[in-house]
Write a protein that holds these residues in place. Structure first.
Motif, PDB file in Angstrom:
ATOM      1  N   ILE A   1     -10.691  -1.850  21.544  1.00 48.73           N
ATOM      2  CA  ILE A   1      -9.644  -0.834  21.399  1.00 48.73           C
ATOM      3  C   ILE A   1      -8.669  -0.903  22.575  1.00 48.73           C
ATOM      4  O   ILE A   1      -7.464  -0.807  22.421  1.00 48.73           O
ATOM      5  N   MET A   2      -9.237  -1.119  23.769  1.00 45.36           N
ATOM      6  CA  MET A   2      -8.417  -1.051  24.982  1.00 45.36           C
ATOM      7  C   MET A   2      -7.509  -2.250  25.177  1.00 45.36           C
ATOM      8  O   MET A   2      -6.609  -2.221  26.011  1.00 45.36           O
ATOM      9  N   ARG A   3      -7.739  -3.334  24.414  1.00 49.16           N
ATOM     10  CA  ARG A   3      -6.887  -4.524  24.567  1.00 49.16           C
ATOM     11  C   ARG A   3      -5.417  -4.155  24.397  1.00 49.16           C
ATOM     12  O   ARG A   3      -4.557  -4.624  25.143  1.00 49.16           O
ATOM     13  N   GLU A   4      -5.133  -3.370  23.349  1.00 47.87           N
ATOM     14  CA  GLU A   4      -3.777  -2.837  23.172  1.00 47.87           C
ATOM     15  C   GLU A   4      -3.930  -1.442  22.603  1.00 47.87           C
ATOM     16  O   GLU A   4      -3.812  -1.235  21.394  1.00 47.87           O
ATOM     17  N   ALA A   5      -4.244  -0.520  23.506  1.00 47.94           N
ATOM     18  CA  ALA A   5      -4.737   0.787  23.094  1.00 47.94           C
ATOM     19  C   ALA A   5      -3.823   1.514  22.109  1.00 47.94           C
ATOM     20  O   ALA A   5      -4.296   2.063  21.119  1.00 47.94           O
ATOM     21  N   ASP A   6      -2.511   1.501  22.355  1.00 43.03           N
ATOM     22  CA  ASP A   6      -1.615   2.283  21.492  1.00 43.03           C
ATOM     23  C   ASP A   6      -1.650   1.794  20.057  1.00 43.03           C
ATOM     24  O   ASP A   6      -1.789   2.572  19.117  1.00 43.03           O
ATOM     25  N   LYS A   7      -1.524   0.498  19.919  1.00 36.84           N
ATOM     26  CA  LYS A   7      -1.492  -0.091  18.577  1.00 36.84           C
ATOM     27  C   LYS A   7      -2.848   0.091  17.882  1.00 36.84           C
ATOM     28  O   LYS A   7      -2.920   0.466  16.711  1.00 36.84           O
ATOM     29  N   SER A   8      -3.936  -0.166  18.620  1.00 36.64           N
ATOM     30  CA  SER A   8      -5.271  -0.042  18.043  1.00 36.64           C
ATOM     31  C   SER A   8      -5.543   1.386  17.605  1.00 36.64           C
ATOM     32  O   SER A   8      -6.085   1.629  16.530  1.00 36.64           O
ATOM     33  N   LEU A   9      -5.156   2.326  18.456  1.00 28.91           N
ATOM     34  CA  LEU A   9      -5.378   3.737  18.119  1.00 28.91           C
ATOM     35  C   LEU A   9      -4.639   4.133  16.862  1.00 28.91           C
ATOM     36  O   LEU A   9      -5.153   4.888  16.035  1.00 28.91           O
ATOM     37  N   GLY A  10      -3.429   3.596  16.689  1.00 28.80           N
ATOM     38  CA  GLY A  10      -2.651   3.876  15.485  1.00 28.80           C
ATOM     39  C   GLY A  10      -3.418   3.441  14.245  1.00 28.80           C
ATOM     40  O   GLY A  10      -3.521   4.187  13.265  1.00 28.80           O
ATOM     41  N   ASN A  11      -3.979   2.243  14.307  1.00 27.37           N
ATOM     42  CA  ASN A  11      -4.761   1.736  13.177  1.00 27.37           C
ATOM     43  C   ASN A  11      -6.008   2.580  12.923  1.00 27.37           C
ATOM     44  O   ASN A  11      -6.340   2.884  11.784  1.00 27.37           O
ATOM     45  N   LEU A  12      -6.695   2.948  13.999  1.00 29.58           N
ATOM     46  CA  LEU A  12      -7.911   3.747  13.844  1.00 29.58           C
ATOM     47  C   LEU A  12      -7.582   5.115  13.241  1.00 29.58           C
ATOM     48  O   LEU A  12      -8.298   5.612  12.372  1.00 29.58           O
ATOM     49  N   GLU A  13      -6.470   5.698  13.706  1.00 30.73           N
ATOM     50  CA  GLU A  13      -6.049   6.996  13.156  1.00 30.73           C
ATOM     51  C   GLU A  13      -5.797   6.875  11.656  1.00 30.73           C
ATOM     52  O   GLU A  13      -6.198   7.745  10.875  1.00 30.73           O
ATOM     53  N   ARG A  14      -5.127   5.790  11.253  1.00 37.40           N
ATOM     54  CA  ARG A  14      -4.806   5.621   9.823  1.00 37.40           C
ATOM     55  C   ARG A  14      -6.078   5.439   8.999  1.00 37.40           C
ATOM     56  O   ARG A  14      -6.210   5.999   7.912  1.00 37.40           O
ATOM     57  N   LEU A  15      -7.011   4.653   9.506  1.00 35.70           N
ATOM     58  CA  LEU A  15      -8.272   4.455   8.772  1.00 35.70           C
ATOM     59  C   LEU A  15      -9.029   5.771   8.654  1.00 35.70           C
ATOM     60  O   LEU A  15      -9.643   6.081   7.636  1.00 35.70           O
ATOM     61  N   HIS A  16      -8.974   6.538   9.735  1.00 33.36           N
ATOM     62  CA  HIS A  16      -9.670   7.818   9.748  1.00 33.36           C
ATOM     63  C   HIS A  16      -9.030   8.800   8.777  1.00 33.36           C
ATOM     64  O   HIS A  16      -9.721   9.523   8.044  1.00 33.36           O
ATOM     65  N   GLN A  17      -7.690   8.802   8.758  1.00 35.65           N
ATOM     66  CA  GLN A  17      -6.985   9.684   7.824  1.00 35.65           C
ATOM     67  C   GLN A  17      -7.251   9.313   6.377  1.00 35.65           C
ATOM     68  O   GLN A  17      -7.324  10.164   5.502  1.00 35.65           O
ATOM     69  N   LEU A  18      -7.434   8.024   6.170  1.00 33.26           N
ATOM     70  CA  LEU A  18      -7.774   7.537   4.826  1.00 33.26           C
ATOM     71  C   LEU A  18      -9.114   8.110   4.369  1.00 33.26           C
ATOM     72  O   LEU A  18      -9.367   8.255   3.182  1.00 33.26           O
TER      73      LEU A  18
END
Ligand code: C2E
Ligand code: CA
Ligand code: CA
Ligand code: CA
Length: 277
Positions: A154-171
């Motif tokens: 996640i920390m490799r590119e935190a902002d971008k990764s977090l965006g993806n995780l948020e979307r998966l979670h919202q799904l």
């Protein structure tokens, strides 16, 4: 430098050359192996210890190479990740998992299958769209999927990764922090992540029966997770003694050879059926 390595100079091979050649072979054989079914997806059951009931499993890749034999997934995943081709594997894993879930009618049985994501997967702009389309195609509910990610990925590119995780979670998919305890962990960061589960790495669990330090670490991790409202899975459960200890200490889900190793899809289905009588 690839060509140089193929030239055997008067029988001389350094270890580096052999290692390099092996990586090249794995990389060039990977795509055809995926297409011809040489690479297979296995599933390792996850159990709730209290009810001794399966909650689902984790998807794990297996490659039986015709010349090289069984190739450790960590080895070839490292190779294809370095070559920037991991998303090809990940997308195949996601589709195979959803196909299995469709067969299991898991909505009714409330089974959840976990999928491992790599750092590079978390940078794919259309990851969530890809998952959504397949869930619709096979008519599977999003809550049947859990994505396992490590904190370092996640920390490799935190902002971008977090965006993806948020979307998966919202799904509606679940998120799990994998290999917990093995790397750098930031509690303030952990609090911000949309995660549902912490997965305690097997290095703390394998020797639980004999190691008081591991017991203390696992106990604290279970307490920490619960105080953050997260479930805890322990992987690497190999003995009845460690199962009992984890149960007594409130661990929510167990995974390990004590219950089962990873099984081919059809065997995993059979394994699950024993509980549905
Ligand atoms: P991981 O995600 O930490 O997976 C757990 C590993 O622990 C698996 O190894 C599993 O077979 C092993 N394990 C489970 N229970 C026990 C036990 O009781 N005792 C012992 N000694 N080991 C146990 P495996 O299948 O060799 O996978 C190794 C790693 O390769 C995984 O670690 C994961 O990081 C990666 N991997 C496997 N499949 C995939 C995949 O489809 N995608 C990605 N990105 N990575 C994968
Ligand atoms: Ca995992
Ligand atoms: Ca692990
Ligand atoms: Ca891992």
């Amino acid at each position: 430098h690839a060509r140089q390595s193929y030239v055997g100079v008067s029988g001389y091979h350094s270890g580096w050359d052999e290692d390099h050649l092996r990586r090249l072979q794995l990389l060039s054989d990977f795509r055809p192996a995926l297409e011809c079914g040489e690479i297979a997806l296995y599933f390792q059951p996850k159990i709730t210890p209290a009810a001794s009931f399966p909650v689902g499993g984790e998807a794990l890749v297996r490659w039986h190479h015709p010349q090289l034999g069984f190739v450790n997934p960590e080895e070839f995943i490292n190779v294809i990740e370095s070559a920037g081709q991991i998303s090809l594997l990940t997308r195949w894993v996601i589709e195979q998992t959803i196909i299995l879930l469709a067969r299991l009618h898991s909505e009714r049985q409330h089974l959840v299958i976990s999928i491992n994501l790599s750092a590079l997967d978390l940078l794919e702009d259309d990851l969530c769209e890809y998952v959504t389309a397949l869930l619709q195609k096979y008519r599977v509910g999003s809550a049947c999927l859990c994505f396992e990610v490590t904190e370092s990925a996640i920390m490799r590119e935190a902002d971008k990764s977090l965006g993806n995780l948020e979307r998966l979670h919202q799904l509606g998919a679940l998120l799990s922090i994998d290999d917990y305890g093995t790397g750098y962990s930031s509690l303030s960061q952990l609090k911000k992540l949309p995660v549902d589960e912490l997965k305690i790495d097997k290095s703390f669990v394998l020797d639980l029966d004999n190691n008081a330090d591991d017991k203390q670490i696992v106990k604290s991790t279970i307490e920490l997770s619960h105080s953050l409202g997260l479930k805890v899975t322990a992987e690497g459960v190999e003995t009845a003694l460690s199962r009992d200890w984890l149960l007594a200490n409130g661990c929510d889900t167990l995974q390990g050879y004590y219950y089962s190793k990873a099984l081919p899809g059809a065997e995993f289905e059979q394994w699950l059926k024993r509980f549905l009588l």
